[in-house]
Design a protein around this motif. Structure first.
Motif, mmCIF file in Angstrom:
data_model
loop_
_atom_site.group_PDB
_atom_site.id
_atom_site.type_symbol
_atom_site.label_atom_id
_atom_site.label_comp_id
_atom_site.label_asym_id
_atom_site.label_seq_id
_atom_site.Cartn_x
_atom_site.Cartn_y
_atom_site.Cartn_z
ATOM 1 N N SER A 54 -45.845 43.081 17.752
ATOM 2 C CA SER A 54 -45.200 43.509 16.506
ATOM 3 C C SER A 54 -43.873 44.192 16.794
ATOM 4 O O SER A 54 -42.888 43.983 16.086
ATOM 5 C CB SER A 54 -46.129 44.452 15.741
ATOM 6 N N VAL A 55 -43.844 45.025 17.853
ATOM 7 C CA VAL A 55 -42.601 45.696 18.231
ATOM 8 C C VAL A 55 -41.585 44.680 18.738
ATOM 9 O O VAL A 55 -40.397 44.724 18.390
ATOM 10 C CB VAL A 55 -42.875 46.780 19.292
ATOM 11 N N GLU A 56 -42.057 43.748 19.572
ATOM 12 C CA GLU A 56 -41.144 42.743 20.121
ATOM 13 C C GLU A 56 -40.560 41.851 19.032
ATOM 14 O O GLU A 56 -39.407 41.427 19.123
ATOM 15 C CB GLU A 56 -41.885 41.898 21.165
ATOM 16 N N ASP A 57 -41.367 41.573 18.007
ATOM 17 C CA ASP A 57 -40.873 40.726 16.922
ATOM 18 C C ASP A 57 -39.745 41.390 16.139
ATOM 19 O O ASP A 57 -39.012 40.710 15.410
ATOM 20 C CB ASP A 57 -42.022 40.370 15.969
ATOM 21 N N GLN A 58 -39.625 42.694 16.260
ATOM 22 C CA GLN A 58 -38.547 43.397 15.568
ATOM 23 C C GLN A 58 -37.227 43.322 16.314
ATOM 24 O O GLN A 58 -36.200 43.783 15.795
ATOM 25 C CB GLN A 58 -38.945 44.867 15.347
ATOM 26 N N VAL A 59 -37.263 42.763 17.520
ATOM 27 C CA VAL A 59 -36.040 42.614 18.301
ATOM 28 C C VAL A 59 -35.265 41.416 17.765
ATOM 29 O O VAL A 59 -35.729 40.276 17.854
ATOM 30 C CB VAL A 59 -36.357 42.423 19.799
ATOM 31 N N LYS A 60 -34.096 41.683 17.208
ATOM 32 C CA LYS A 60 -33.260 40.624 16.644
ATOM 33 C C LYS A 60 -31.818 40.810 17.099
ATOM 34 O O LYS A 60 -31.422 41.904 17.514
ATOM 35 C CB LYS A 60 -33.345 40.629 15.112
ATOM 36 N N ASN A 105 -30.658 52.673 3.860
ATOM 37 C CA ASN A 105 -31.089 53.451 5.015
ATOM 38 C C ASN A 105 -30.625 54.899 4.945
ATOM 39 O O ASN A 105 -31.144 55.753 5.676
ATOM 40 C CB ASN A 105 -30.576 52.809 6.306
ATOM 41 N N GLU A 130 -33.476 35.635 14.738
ATOM 42 C CA GLU A 130 -34.837 35.920 15.211
ATOM 43 C C GLU A 130 -35.231 34.844 16.209
ATOM 44 O O GLU A 130 -34.944 33.663 16.000
ATOM 45 C CB GLU A 130 -35.807 35.942 14.040
ATOM 46 N N TYR A 174 -27.601 43.908 19.935
ATOM 47 C CA TYR A 174 -29.058 43.781 19.999
ATOM 48 C C TYR A 174 -29.697 44.928 20.754
ATOM 49 O O TYR A 174 -30.884 44.894 21.046
ATOM 50 C CB TYR A 174 -29.469 42.446 20.643
ATOM 51 N N LEU A 277 -46.681 49.313 12.153
ATOM 52 C CA LEU A 277 -46.868 48.180 13.044
ATOM 53 C C LEU A 277 -47.944 47.264 12.469
ATOM 54 O O LEU A 277 -48.836 47.706 11.751
ATOM 55 C CB LEU A 277 -47.280 48.639 14.448
ATOM 56 N N THR A 278 -47.840 45.993 12.808
ATOM 57 C CA THR A 278 -48.818 45.016 12.333
ATOM 58 C C THR A 278 -49.847 44.748 13.422
ATOM 59 O O THR A 278 -49.483 44.389 14.543
ATOM 60 C CB THR A 278 -48.132 43.695 11.943
#
Length: 315
Positions: A54-60, A105, A130, A174, A277-278
């Protein structure tokens, strides 16, 4: 164990289990506790991997676009990006979208910030990229920087800078240092989890084997009498192996029941604590874990009984 001996072994195993109920229950509890801890670690590693994913998927990657870039240039680079192998999705963010995200934000000071801008929007357009493999973010970012089409549309905050590489680096964001640390930490965590599960399985095998050995040692006189009357080793071994499997099955079923309680009541609590987190563990992961625990229990029961009896069946 011959098929003809199976019925006898099953009856004797049940009889032994009932006659030595205290010892049998102790062995079942030992197997249950050991398998339960192994199961918790396996499912815990799945939770950790899900959270890490889930954390890695937030890396864009954010690729900023100059205000002077034409729609044709932007579309050409968009089409190129979507054709790259590791690119999962590409979102085009307008200046208005960028300003809306920025003000959301800083919601506490949004009015003051918008007033200071005096109706102007200094934020650039951008592509939000992504990836299928977030760990390859650095390679993908470097590829974007080196692309000739991107060099033509990159946002350049300092037009007096002659170094093209510096201009391109300014257009791609990034969080390189943070991402490098993130993937290094997640790699260490995954290795540590695998090592802990393997070590715990080995310790549990030793612990359960010793429990089964004590149970069989207590009936060594019975084994000696059966040998004196001419019973074969396979005939003697059958009931003990069957009893070991029976204890393992009971311990495995108790483990599955306890893990199901954890899944139905514990997992929602964990998800509520880390709601940012998911945690998504598919049902097949639970089924695979349960099947593996039953198999581990049966193997430990068989080998533990076989090893414990070996010393009493030597000629």
């Amino acid at each position: 164990m011959a098929p003809s001996n199976f019925g006898y072994s099953l009856r004797e195993a049940g009889s032994h289990f009932a006659r030595n109920l205290g010892t049998s229950i102790g062995a079942v509890i030992t197997i249950f506790l050991s398998l339960f801890i192994i199961g918790l670690f396996i499912l815990g590693s799945a939770v950790v991997n899900s959270m890490i994913g889930s954390v890695e998927d937030q890396v864009k990657i954010n690729a900023f676009i100059s205000d002077d870039a034409t729609d044709e240039q932007i579309q050409a680079f968009y089409d190129k990006l979507t054709s790259w192998e590791n690119v999962k999705s590409v979102q085009f963010k307008t200046k208005e979208d960028a300003l809306a995200d920025y003000t959301s934000n800083i919601s506490n000071n949004a009015d003051m910030t918008l007033g200071a801008l005096d109706g102007e929007n200094p934020l650039p357009r951008s592509f939000v990229i992504e990836m299928y493999e977030p760990s390859q973010v650095e390679e993908t970012a470097e590829r974007i920087k080196a692309d000739t089409d991107f060099r033509q549309i990159v946002d350049d905050d300092n037009p007096d800078v002659d170094d093209v590489e510096a201009d391109v680096n300014a257009g791609v964001l990034y969080g390189q240092e943070e991402v490098s640390v993130l993937f290094q930490m997640t790699a260490y965590i995954r290795v540590a989890v695998v090592v802990l599960v393997g070590l715990l399985t080995f310790i549990s095998f030793i612990f359960i084997n010793n429990t089964i050995r004590l149970s069989i040692t207590a009936r060594r006189r019975e084994i000696a009498i059966m040998r004196l009357v001419g019973a074969s080793n396979s005939f003697i071994r059958g009931p003990f192996l069957t009893e070991g499997v029976l204890q393992a099955l009971l311990g495995s079923l108790l483990t599955i029941g306890a893990l199901e309680l954890c899944r139905n009541f514990g997992m929602p609590m964990i998800q509520s604590v880390v709601s940012f987190l998911t945690i998504n563990i598919p049902l097949r992961m639970y089924l695979f874990t349960y099947a593996a625990l039953v198999l581990i229990g049966i193997v430990i029961g068989l080998f533990g009984s076989a090893i414990a009896m070996r010393r009493y069946l030597k000629v």
